[in-house]
Design a protein around this motif. Structure first.
Motif, PDB file in Angstrom:
ATOM      1  N   ILE A  21      -8.074   4.727   5.246  1.00 11.68           N
ATOM      2  CA  ILE A  21      -7.948   4.475   3.808  1.00 11.68           C
ATOM      3  C   ILE A  21      -7.723   5.792   3.076  1.00 11.68           C
ATOM      4  CG2 ILE A  21      -9.201   3.738   1.742  1.00 11.68           C
ATOM      5  CD1 ILE A  21     -10.464   1.544   3.550  1.00 11.68           C
ATOM      6  N   ALA A  22      -8.488   6.825   3.426  1.00  6.47           N
ATOM      7  CA  ALA A  22      -8.338   8.122   2.763  1.00  6.47           C
ATOM      8  C   ALA A  22      -6.939   8.681   2.977  1.00  6.47           C
ATOM      9  CB  ALA A  22      -9.391   9.097   3.272  1.00  6.47           C
ATOM     10  N   SER A  23      -6.363   8.462   4.169  1.00  6.07           N
ATOM     11  CA  SER A  23      -5.030   8.999   4.431  1.00  6.07           C
ATOM     12  C   SER A  23      -3.954   8.276   3.626  1.00  6.07           C
ATOM     13  CB  SER A  23      -4.715   8.933   5.924  1.00  6.07           C
ATOM     14  OG  SER A  23      -4.560   7.598   6.329  1.00  6.07           O
ATOM     15  N   LEU A  24      -4.218   7.057   3.150  1.00  9.28           N
ATOM     16  CA  LEU A  24      -3.256   6.313   2.343  1.00  9.28           C
ATOM     17  C   LEU A  24      -3.227   6.779   0.897  1.00  9.28           C
ATOM     18  CD1 LEU A  24      -3.902   2.673   3.612  1.00  9.28           C
ATOM     19  CD2 LEU A  24      -2.020   4.193   4.246  1.00  9.28           C
ATOM     20  N   ALA A  25      -4.287   7.435   0.456  1.00  4.63           N
ATOM     21  CA  ALA A  25      -4.361   7.865  -0.932  1.00  4.63           C
ATOM     22  C   ALA A  25      -3.354   8.987  -1.188  1.00  4.63           C
ATOM     23  CB  ALA A  25      -5.779   8.341  -1.256  1.00  4.63           C
ATOM     24  N   THR A 119      -2.479   5.941 -12.320  1.00  2.00           N
ATOM     25  CA  THR A 119      -2.147   5.300 -11.053  1.00  2.00           C
ATOM     26  C   THR A 119      -0.949   6.002 -10.424  1.00  2.00           C
ATOM     27  OG1 THR A 119      -2.849   3.193 -12.006  1.00  2.00           O
ATOM     28  CG2 THR A 119      -1.570   3.092  -9.975  1.00  2.00           C
ATOM     29  N   MET A 120      -1.084   6.347  -9.143  1.00  2.02           N
ATOM     30  CA  MET A 120       0.063   6.887  -8.394  1.00  2.02           C
ATOM     31  C   MET A 120       0.908   5.693  -7.980  1.00  2.02           C
ATOM     32  SD  MET A 120       0.097  10.308  -7.860  1.00  2.02           S
ATOM     33  CE  MET A 120       1.185  10.381  -6.483  1.00  2.02           C
ATOM     34  N   GLU A 121       2.074   5.550  -8.576  1.00  2.00           N
ATOM     35  CA  GLU A 121       2.964   4.454  -8.212  1.00  2.00           C
ATOM     36  C   GLU A 121       3.634   4.737  -6.874  1.00  2.00           C
ATOM     37  OE1 GLU A 121       5.338   4.116 -11.809  1.00  2.00           O
ATOM     38  OE2 GLU A 121       3.987   2.539 -12.493  1.00  2.00           O
ATOM     39  N   ASP A 122       3.958   5.986  -6.642  1.00  4.81           N
ATOM     40  CA  ASP A 122       4.430   6.496  -5.359  1.00  4.81           C
ATOM     41  C   ASP A 122       4.247   8.007  -5.415  1.00  4.81           C
ATOM     42  OD1 ASP A 122       6.799   7.707  -6.562  1.00  4.81           O
ATOM     43  OD2 ASP A 122       7.732   5.730  -6.531  1.00  4.81           O
ATOM     44  N   SER A 123       4.685   8.730  -4.422  1.00  2.00           N
ATOM     45  CA  SER A 123       4.388  10.165  -4.378  1.00  2.00           C
ATOM     46  C   SER A 123       5.041  10.957  -5.507  1.00  2.00           C
ATOM     47  CB  SER A 123       4.794  10.751  -3.026  1.00  2.00           C
ATOM     48  OG  SER A 123       6.193  10.602  -2.836  1.00  2.00           O
ATOM     49  N   ASN A 124       6.010  10.363  -6.216  1.00  2.00           N
ATOM     50  CA  ASN A 124       6.712  11.079  -7.279  1.00  2.00           C
ATOM     51  C   ASN A 124       6.564  10.484  -8.669  1.00  2.00           C
ATOM     52  OD1 ASN A 124       7.922  13.182  -5.693  1.00  2.00           O
ATOM     53  ND2 ASN A 124       9.161  11.580  -4.773  1.00  2.00           N
ATOM     54  N   HIS A 125       5.729   9.441  -8.819  1.00  2.00           N
ATOM     55  CA  HIS A 125       5.564   8.794 -10.124  1.00  2.00           C
ATOM     56  C   HIS A 125       4.086   8.522 -10.402  1.00  2.00           C
ATOM     57  CE1 HIS A 125       9.781   7.998  -9.090  1.00  2.00           C
ATOM     58  NE2 HIS A 125       9.949   8.276 -10.363  1.00  2.00           N
ATOM     59  N   LEU A 126       3.654   8.996 -11.550  1.00  2.00           N
ATOM     60  CA  LEU A 126       2.268   8.869 -11.971  1.00  2.00           C
ATOM     61  C   LEU A 126       2.249   8.102 -13.290  1.00  2.00           C
ATOM     62  CD1 LEU A 126      -0.536  10.045 -11.079  1.00  2.00           C
ATOM     63  CD2 LEU A 126      -0.123  11.882 -12.708  1.00  2.00           C
ATOM     64  N   LYS A 127       1.606   6.929 -13.295  1.00  2.00           N
ATOM     65  CA  LYS A 127       1.515   6.123 -14.514  1.00  2.00           C
ATOM     66  C   LYS A 127       0.228   6.495 -15.235  1.00  2.00           C
ATOM     67  CE  LYS A 127       1.226   1.362 -16.141  1.00  2.00           C
ATOM     68  NZ  LYS A 127       1.119  -0.030 -15.703  1.00  2.00           N
ATOM     69  N   VAL A 128       0.364   6.957 -16.466  1.00  2.00           N
ATOM     70  CA  VAL A 128      -0.769   7.357 -17.298  1.00  2.00           C
ATOM     71  C   VAL A 128      -0.865   6.348 -18.430  1.00  2.00           C
ATOM     72  CG1 VAL A 128      -1.718   9.171 -18.762  1.00  2.00           C
ATOM     73  CG2 VAL A 128      -0.376   9.784 -16.733  1.00  2.00           C
ATOM     74  N   GLN A 129      -2.021   5.697 -18.544  1.00  2.00           N
ATOM     75  CA  GLN A 129      -2.193   4.664 -19.559  1.00  2.00           C
ATOM     76  C   GLN A 129      -3.438   4.953 -20.387  1.00  2.00           C
ATOM     77  OE1 GLN A 129      -1.341   0.406 -18.729  1.00  2.00           O
ATOM     78  NE2 GLN A 129      -3.535   0.173 -18.966  1.00  2.00           N
ATOM     79  N   GLY A 130      -3.262   4.976 -21.705  1.00  2.00           N
ATOM     80  CA  GLY A 130      -4.379   5.152 -22.622  1.00  2.00           C
ATOM     81  C   GLY A 130      -4.609   3.866 -23.383  1.00  2.00           C
ATOM     82  N   CYS A 131      -5.889   3.505 -23.581  1.00  2.00           N
ATOM     83  CA  CYS A 131      -6.211   2.230 -24.236  1.00  2.00           C
ATOM     84  C   CYS A 131      -7.281   2.391 -25.306  1.00  2.00           C
ATOM     85  CB  CYS A 131      -6.723   1.223 -23.214  1.00  2.00           C
ATOM     86  SG  CYS A 131      -5.549   0.802 -21.926  1.00  2.00           S
ATOM     87  N   VAL A 132      -7.147   1.571 -26.341  1.00  2.00           N
ATOM     88  CA  VAL A 132      -8.159   1.395 -27.362  1.00  2.00           C
ATOM     89  C   VAL A 132      -8.349  -0.104 -27.465  1.00  2.00           C
ATOM     90  CG1 VAL A 132      -7.957   1.164 -29.869  1.00  2.00           C
ATOM     91  CG2 VAL A 132      -8.329   3.353 -28.894  1.00  2.00           C
ATOM     92  N   LEU A 133      -9.557  -0.565 -27.210  1.00  2.00           N
ATOM     93  CA  LEU A 133      -9.853  -1.987 -27.126  1.00  2.00           C
ATOM     94  C   LEU A 133      -8.873  -2.642 -26.155  1.00  2.00           C
ATOM     95  CD1 LEU A 133     -10.698  -2.716 -30.860  1.00  2.00           C
ATOM     96  CD2 LEU A 133     -12.306  -2.403 -28.978  1.00  2.00           C
ATOM     97  N   PHE A 134      -8.032  -3.546 -26.630  1.00  2.00           N
ATOM     98  CA  PHE A 134      -7.091  -4.237 -25.749  1.00  2.00           C
ATOM     99  C   PHE A 134      -5.659  -3.738 -25.914  1.00  2.00           C
ATOM    100  CE2 PHE A 134     -10.562  -7.238 -26.544  1.00  2.00           C
ATOM    101  CZ  PHE A 134     -11.027  -7.359 -25.242  1.00  2.00           C
ATOM    102  N   ILE A 135      -5.474  -2.698 -26.688  1.00  2.00           N
ATOM    103  CA  ILE A 135      -4.144  -2.153 -26.928  1.00  2.00           C
ATOM    104  C   ILE A 135      -3.958  -0.920 -26.046  1.00  2.00           C
ATOM    105  CG2 ILE A 135      -2.584  -1.166 -28.636  1.00  2.00           C
ATOM    106  CD1 ILE A 135      -4.276  -2.750 -30.754  1.00  2.00           C
ATOM    107  N   CYS A 136      -2.949  -0.969 -25.189  1.00  2.00           N
ATOM    108  CA  CYS A 136      -2.700   0.121 -24.252  1.00  2.00           C
ATOM    109  C   CYS A 136      -1.266   0.620 -24.384  1.00  2.00           C
ATOM    110  CB  CYS A 136      -2.929  -0.342 -22.814  1.00  2.00           C
ATOM    111  SG  CYS A 136      -4.622  -0.877 -22.494  1.00  2.00           S
ATOM    112  N   GLU A 137      -1.098   1.881 -24.092  1.00  2.00           N
ATOM    113  CA  GLU A 137       0.230   2.475 -24.055  1.00  2.00           C
ATOM    114  C   GLU A 137       0.338   3.274 -22.768  1.00  2.00           C
ATOM    115  OE1 GLU A 137       2.678   5.781 -26.551  1.00  2.00           O
ATOM    116  OE2 GLU A 137       1.654   4.225 -27.721  1.00  2.00           O
TER     117      GLU A 137
END
Length: 145
Positions: A21-25, A119-137
């Protein structure tokens, strides 16, 4: 069969599974470009948590003053004159499973801090999400080579 005989093989299986599992991260450490290419970020370890700081801006100077951009919208008036380059924006991200971390994100465009997931979508893409209550960007960063 006694339980003592079963324990070592079970421990070995558990150890091998944890190692697999650690090697998959994926490793998010490195240099990233924001989706619009406005900023370059450096993701690194900060005392056992992930963090990210602005290391460069596409337009580093304020067009009105010709001087380096500052953290002008910070809620803390004492930080409003600090240069935006060097400001930490991802704060205290802790693992939340394979390739996912949670913590806080500072948005220098409005001077506020939000709950964040990365979230690492793959080795070259990082999804960064910020949220306030139920509103996220969300914003997807691309690894800089």
């Amino acid at each position: 069969m006694s339980m003592k005989i079963l324990r070592p093989p079970l421990l070995a299986v558990a150890f091998v599974s944890a190692s697999a599992i650690a090697s998959l991260a994926a490793d998010p450490a490195g240099t990233w470009l924001t989706a619009e290419g406005k900023a370059t970020m450096r993701v690194s370890d900060c005392s056992g948590a992930l963090c990210a700081s602005i290391i460069a801006l596409k337009e580093p100077n304020d067009p009105q003053t010709g001087r380096p951009k500052t953290d002008a919208h910070n809620a803390d008036a004492g930080k409003r004159n600090r240069p935006i380059v060097g400001v930490q924006i991802l704060l205290g991200l802790r693992p939340q499973g394979a390739n996912k971390w949670a913590g806080r994100v500072y948005n220098p465009e409005d001077g506020k801090t939000y709950d964040a997931t990365v979230t690492m979508e793959d080795s070259n893409h990082l999804k960064v999400q910020g949220c306030v209550l139920f509103i996220c960007e969300a914003n997807t960063w691309t690894r800089k080579r």
